[in-house]
Design an enzyme around this catalytic site. Sequence first.
Site, PDB file in Angstrom:
ATOM      1  N   GLN A 124     -54.318 -20.593  32.564  1.00 46.46           N
ATOM      2  CA  GLN A 124     -53.357 -21.163  33.502  1.00 46.46           C
ATOM      3  C   GLN A 124     -52.408 -22.125  32.790  1.00 46.46           C
ATOM      4  O   GLN A 124     -51.200 -22.145  33.060  1.00 46.46           O
ATOM      5  CB  GLN A 124     -54.093 -21.889  34.635  1.00 46.46           C
ATOM      6  N   ALA A 154     -48.846 -22.768  39.594  1.00 47.55           N
ATOM      7  CA  ALA A 154     -49.612 -23.944  39.995  1.00 47.55           C
ATOM      8  C   ALA A 154     -50.051 -24.757  38.784  1.00 47.55           C
ATOM      9  O   ALA A 154     -50.305 -24.214  37.703  1.00 47.55           O
ATOM     10  CB  ALA A 154     -50.828 -23.531  40.807  1.00 47.55           C
ATOM     11  N   GLU A 208     -44.474 -15.713  47.511  1.00 47.75           N
ATOM     12  CA  GLU A 208     -44.947 -14.708  46.558  1.00 47.75           C
ATOM     13  C   GLU A 208     -45.559 -13.553  47.346  1.00 47.75           C
ATOM     14  O   GLU A 208     -46.730 -13.628  47.758  1.00 47.75           O
ATOM     15  CB  GLU A 208     -45.983 -15.301  45.599  1.00 47.75           C
ATOM     16  N   HIS A 211     -49.070 -12.206  46.007  1.00 45.13           N
ATOM     17  CA  HIS A 211     -50.246 -13.057  45.842  1.00 45.13           C
ATOM     18  C   HIS A 211     -51.103 -13.037  47.109  1.00 45.13           C
ATOM     19  O   HIS A 211     -50.696 -13.526  48.163  1.00 45.13           O
ATOM     20  CB  HIS A 211     -49.811 -14.495  45.540  1.00 45.13           C
TER      21      HIS A 211
END
Length: 236
Positions: A124, A154, A208, A211
């Site tokens: 990430q 994120a 999104e 997602h």
Amino acid sequence: MAQFHTPVHTTRNRLWPLLVLMCVVFGVAMWYTLQGIAQLPGIYSTQNAGNEQSDHQDSEPWNLLLVNDSHPLPQSFSIDTTEMPGGERVDTRIAEPLSELFDACKEAGYSPFVRSGFRTRAQQEAILKSRIEDYKAEGMDAKRARQAALDWVAEPGTSEHELGLAVDINDKNNDQNMYDWLAEHAHEYGFIQRYPPEKSSVTGISHEPWHYRYVGVEAATAMWEQSITLEEYLEQ
């Protein structure tokens, strides 16, 4: 006239209740003082903050665990993962419903696959760094580039991909109509479109359509019927 003298031990006996009362008052005062100090900014320990976060997370079932910029995953978080066709991994508990969703999607004429599933913290961090560098290459300064990147990626520790319950779904033939099908049917298999349009002020993430997040059929159906996000559902 006979003189009477108060025995010394009698005077001492009278002092004991007073001393006990003073100790109790002092103890209560100290307790309230310490409670007040603990709540001052900068004094509340990170250990206590972590425990408070853990208590909050433990209060929800695993499938409804909220992860966002104000509800980060604890450092000790871990899950068992299963590899899906294509090589991406997800929380083992959602592998079966995800496969059932994909089977139904294929029957509808699409070719879904998991573009991105479970991510480690390091992965990430690398994704966020790469997006920041892309914006900097476009001419943004470091601060603006980071802000722009966080609209789509994120902050590490706050991503649902680290939770293992979220997947980015794409179509092998790049058929954009698949997203309309998912928006209408994913709840039947326990998945929600996590970042729907016009809800970025609630989720903190731009829309999104790819997602999806597993929450279970009951919760997903309720969110779909009410057109609300996970944050809004948990506040009910």
